[in-house]
Design an enzyme around this catalytic site. Structure first.
Site, short mmCIF file in Angstrom:
data_model
loop_
_atom_site.label_atom_id
_atom_site.label_comp_id
_atom_site.label_asym_id
_atom_site.label_seq_id
_atom_site.Cartn_x
_atom_site.Cartn_y
_atom_site.Cartn_z
N LEU A 1 0.82 -1.20 0.00
CA LEU A 1 0.00 0.00 0.00
C LEU A 1 0.86 1.26 0.00
O LEU A 1 0.57 2.20 -0.73
CB LEU A 1 -0.94 0.00 1.20
N ALA A 2 1.92 1.29 0.78
CA ALA A 2 2.75 2.49 0.83
C ALA A 2 3.58 2.61 -0.45
O ALA A 2 3.53 3.63 -1.15
CB ALA A 2 3.65 2.47 2.06
N GLY A 3 4.34 1.57 -0.78
CA GLY A 3 5.22 1.61 -1.94
C GLY A 3 4.43 1.70 -3.24
O GLY A 3 4.76 2.50 -4.12
N HIS B 1 -1.16 -9.54 18.02
CA HIS B 1 -2.58 -9.47 17.71
C HIS B 1 -3.35 -10.54 18.49
O HIS B 1 -2.96 -11.69 18.50
CB HIS B 1 -2.77 -9.67 16.21
N ARG C 1 -5.78 -3.90 20.91
CA ARG C 1 -5.15 -5.20 20.71
C ARG C 1 -4.19 -5.59 21.83
O ARG C 1 -4.18 -6.73 22.26
CB ARG C 1 -4.39 -5.18 19.37
#
Lengths: 253, 669
Positions: free
Chosen positions: B42-44, B265, B336
């Site tokens: 998503l970032a790259g 998590h 979490r």
């Protein structure tokens, strides 16, 4: 449920050094396989065993190991992703096999998916089909209209989502007697043609993607439906019908 | 020394003001500038697509066979955005507040506010791309709730939100690849960062098919290479997820911030045996409708383990819904870190419900019956039987979480519609990462870090559905602006040559490292060492940490690292497709990171977010036994500078200032 840890299996695996070499099936034995293991964990056991013997492990593609990245492949006992339904190879569990079984493991076989090594194939043809038109031409902008500006009927949004769940693994091609990519291509065409955002470029998109699909050497669709059966994400044949109709509309504009 | 470059002015105006004041590159000049992006998640992926749209020449690298397979694809539950479509009082400030509080006041205010500010744009952008988010019958977007917040602001696409967002970014990339503005290097792994005259000017990458070592130059390098949870061997990360790109930058001068901040998590499928290769997450969204419990009575625990009783045999009053008991305000939707520690507490006390004693129940029966009764009313069914109600309810739960239930059943062979799921905490996400300033630039000029690879927005604990938000915010809406400010000085530089001595040296170093691994011819596999490292990390640097354990961990990791370099066996050669060699280069870096990770955890003698020090707990009052933060001594970011050896690393402190939020004890009671 207590695990059955005692399975002994014979594996017949395709070994091929690289794209240029010819390959052949080799036989291996693995012992004490638990039925809680995933198929790829069984392959890990084999590879650790081979490394221990100073031999070269079997190369196979894998990454997320939870059925979503689409990286793993493997043609197992004549079926893409093996005998279970609705799963990728990484989600296939050894409880689907029994002690003493012989398991045949081969790479995807299709002209448009050349073998890289052993069970690893090159699926970049899929990327090139996407590059030809599998998108909406919208630039990143802080000024896109509000996400709720165009209401989309839930039924259309749900159908678009179902088509969009394709993971691009290539099982449809591998399992098709014609090595056709129609299920893969139609999933993207359908997703975007069902949404108002995809309408503007719908005609161009379907023509460009189908042209590229043909250039890559995928075969034609003869409606045998094997792709739908083997698809780990349950992508429906309806998408192929929708793509054909979109293609017809585009060709008669 | 550490300049975070936070713009002046009121919090809500900082980003706008900054955008107005920074340099921009003329569109005609962008075509003379090259940018390398490592990673296609998503970032790259978002950064690569957006930079190419702006006109820069982008070279993007991923180790997978296609950019569509980056591990962002596995994110399940959703993405937060302050749209307030539900009219439940959400706002940019509330999202900002929840994120800072959820992160236990260890994140940078200005970065978090910007994140909240651009969050709404992300949803608009994704819908424009054709991302099929879940909708209501009226055709508008649907929302769900996530842990640690009191509003419904999470957008989702069943349990496959990450997949849909990543395929959106991938489609934007595909368009630019088709135009030739992104040159995509699939099956390539970055093995070194190249620095010329103090600036990041390129990378050395290995072509994973041929084994060829390649030189690639650019005017700036963006690392969107994800997190380092696989230092624990077992995590919910993909098998290939690794720290190497970030670690190579670190060893070349980029400070590594807060490595000990790891998210464990709470809802993952418990491990089943030693052969286990990875752990599978069950989305936090399940805690909207699932209730977590263990039996109250030890006899019931024993009977369940022995197979003499089933969980469905236990009556309501025989169950301990321990989150609802301990945290009445947030119940099953506590953050979490809190939910994970509570599960560990019950299991350590002996109440774990499976053979290993490391599992608790996540039960949907109440939700199934509740939804079923609602549906029966809507459908006008009078006095429906329990059987009918259950049937109707199961359909609704299937529509919400169908793919997750299917995934669970495939792995465990249990049907979660009929019997509660068994879950246990697992390593999932790393909040720590490369230190970056407000512009997302590391301490190496021209080397940027985005998404999970940087440290900036989640403090000591990340809220659910915020990773997707941050990855896309960095890639679509932050980096494309801030990188221009840096590159404005490079419009006359011209192409960076790759025949310089800096490239020669970097390439030589990479080749030597690889040759050493291949020629080592030891006796043990890479996985052997990785598993040992993982065990030390989990036992001594996991959910609960103390000084003695951390010191032992540092010594043990050092020992394993030495053994690795003496005794690892990497089959095959360097000049071919060789997955064992790939693993070896990654594990070599994990073996250094692990020691720094333990050192950072040792240094931070407080409990905050996902970092729990046994020495730092509340001793009495309402919060007895809960984590105790130490704001007087630890309200800082620990940014580590490489100094030849992990144990010799030097800490630099960025003091965190909270001007818009009052520091409070994080109470979810």
């Amino acid at each position: 449920m207590a695990a059955n840890t005692g399975m002994n299996l014979t594996l017949k695996i395709w070994r091929q050094k690289d794209a240029k070499s010819s390959g052949k099936m080799e036989t291996y034995q693995v012992r004490d396989i638990s039925d809680h293991m995933s198929f790829l964990e069984m392959m890990d056991v084999l590879n650790e065993q081979l490394i221990g013997e100073g031999k070269e492990p079997v190369a196979f593609d894998h990454d997320c190991r939870e059925g979503i990245c689409g990286m793993c492949s493997m043609y197992i006992n004549g079926e893409a992703h093996g005998p279970d339904r609705g799963v990728t190879t990484c989600q296939l569990h050894m409880r689907k096999f029994k002690d003493g079984d012989t398991i045949y493991i081969e790479p995807w076989r299709a002209t448009a998916f050349p073998v890289v090594k052993d069970l690893v194939v090159d699926r970049s043809s899929f990327d090139r089909v996407m590059n030809a038109g599998g998108f909406v031409s919208v630039n990143t902008s802080g000024n896109a209209q509000d996400a709720n500006a165009i209401p989309i009927p839930k039924e259309d949004a749900d159908k678009a989502f179902d088509a969009a769940t394709c993971i691009g693994c290539g099982a449809c091609v591998a399992t098709c007697k014609n090595a056709s990519a129609m299920l893969f291509v139609s999933a993207k065409v359908s997703q975007l043609s069902l949404l108002p955002q995809g309408q503007v470029e719908a005609k161009d998109r379907v023509q460009k993607m189908v042209d590229q699909m043909d250039k890559e050497g995928f075969g034609n669709c003869t409606n045998t439906g094997a792709c739908e059966v083997e698809c780990p994400k349950g992508i429906s044949l309806d998408n192929i019908a929708r793509m054909n109709s979109e293609y017809l509309k585009a060709s008669t504009k | 020394m550490l300049d975070s470059k936070i713009p002046g002015g009121p919090l809500k105006d900082k980003w706008t003001k900054h955008k107005n004041e920074i340099n921009v590159v003329n569109p005609a000049n962008k075509r003379f500038i090259d940018v390398i992006v490592v990673g296609s998640g998503l970032a790259g992926g978002a950064a690569a697509a957006s930079l190419a749209e702006l006109g820069y020449n982008v070279k993007c690298f991923c180790f997978q066979d296609s950019p569509r397979r980056a591990h962002s694809i596995a994110a399940q539950g959703g993405i937060n955005a302050a749209k307030n479509y539900q009219n439940d009082g959400d706002s940019t400030y509330r999202l900002f507040y929840d994120t800072v509080k959820g992160g236990d006041y260890r994140a940078r205010e200005a970065n978090v506010y910007r994140l909240a500010e651009v969050s709404a744009n992300i949803i608009d952008q994704c819908v424009a791309q054709g991302v099929p988010f879940a909708r209501e019958y009226g055709g508008l977007l649907d929302n769900r709730s996530f842990g640690g917040v009191l509003v419904s602001r999470t957008f989702y696409a069943k349990g496959q939100t990450g997949q849909q967002l990543l395929l959106g970014a991938y489609s934007a990339m595909s368009r630019q690849i088709g135009k030739g503005k992104i040159k995509m290097y699939n099956r390539h792994e970055m093995l070194e960062l190249v620095i010329v005259d103090g600036k990041a000017r390129g990378i050395i990458a290995r072509n994973l098919i041929t084994g060829e070592i390649e030189r690639h130059s650019a005017h700036a390098v963006v690392l969107g290479s994800g997190g380092y949870g696989n230092v624990f061997f077992l995590s919910t990360n993909a098998m290939g997820s690794n720290v190497s790109a970030a670690w190579r930058a670190h060893k070349k001068g980029a400070f590594f911030a807060n490595p000990c901040y790891t998210q464990i998590h709470p809802t993952c499928i418990p491990r089943s045996g030693d052969y286990q290769s990875k752990l599978t997450l069950m989305s936090e969204s399940l805690r909207n409708d699932g209730r977590i419990w263990v039996p109250k009575d030890m006899k019931d625990v024993e009977a369940i383990r022995a197979g003499k009783k089933k969980p469905t045999d236990l009556k309501e009053e025989e169950r301990d819904y321990y989150l609802e008991r301990r945290y009445p305000a947030f119940g099953n939707l506590v953050p979490r870190d809190v939910a994970s520690r509570a599960a560990k507490e019950r299991c350590d006390a002996g109440y774990g419900v499976n053979e290993t004693g490391e599992a608790v129940y996540l039960d949907f029966s109440s939700a199934i019956m509740r939804y079923g009764r609602e549906k029966a009313t809507v459908d006008g069914i009078k006095n429906p039987s329990d059987q009918k109600v259950r049937e109707l309810g199961e359909k609704i739960v299937e529509a919400k979480y169908g793919n997750l239930f299917q995934m669970y059943e495939k792995i465990t062979d249990d049907n979660p519609y009929k019997t509660p799921m068994m879950i246990y905490p697992a390593v999932h996400y790393t909040m720590g990462g490369l230190w970056v300033d407000y512009n997302l630039m590391t301490t190496i000029p021209g080397c940027f870090a985005a998404g999970e690879a940087n440290f900036s927005d989640h403090g000591a604990n990340r809220l659910g559905a915020s990773a997707l938000m941050q990855g896309l915010a960095d890639g679509y809406f932050v980096l494309p602006y801030t990188i221009g400010d840096y590159l404005a000085n490079d419009i006359r530089t011209g192409e960076i040559p790759t025949d310089s001595k800096e490239f020669d040296e970097a390439e030589k170093d990479v080749k030597q490292r690889i040759e050493r691994l291949i020629n080592n011819k030891g006796t043990k596999s890479v996985d052997h060492f990785h598993k040992r490292l993982g065990k030390v990390m989990w036992d001594k640097v996991g959910m609960s940490r103390n000084a003695q354990g951390l010191q032992e961990a540092m010594a043990e990791i050092k020992q394993i690292r030495e053994e690795f370099h003496n005794d690892v066996f990497v089959p095959g050669t360097a000049n071919e497709f060789n997955p064992e060699l790939e693993k070896a280069t990654r594990v070599a870096d994990f073996l250094e990171l692990g020691e720094l990770f333990a050192k950072d955890a040792l240094e931070r003698n407080e409990s905050c977010g996902g970092h729990f020090r046994e020495e730092s707990v509340e001793l009495d009052g309402e919060q007895k036994g809960e984590a105790k933060r130490d704001d007087v001594n630890f309200t800082y970011v620990a940014a580590w500078e490489w100094n030849g050896d992990p144990a010799a690393s030097v800490v630099h402190k960025e003091q965190l200032e909270f001007k818009n939020i009052e520091l409070k004890q994080r109470s979810y009671k």
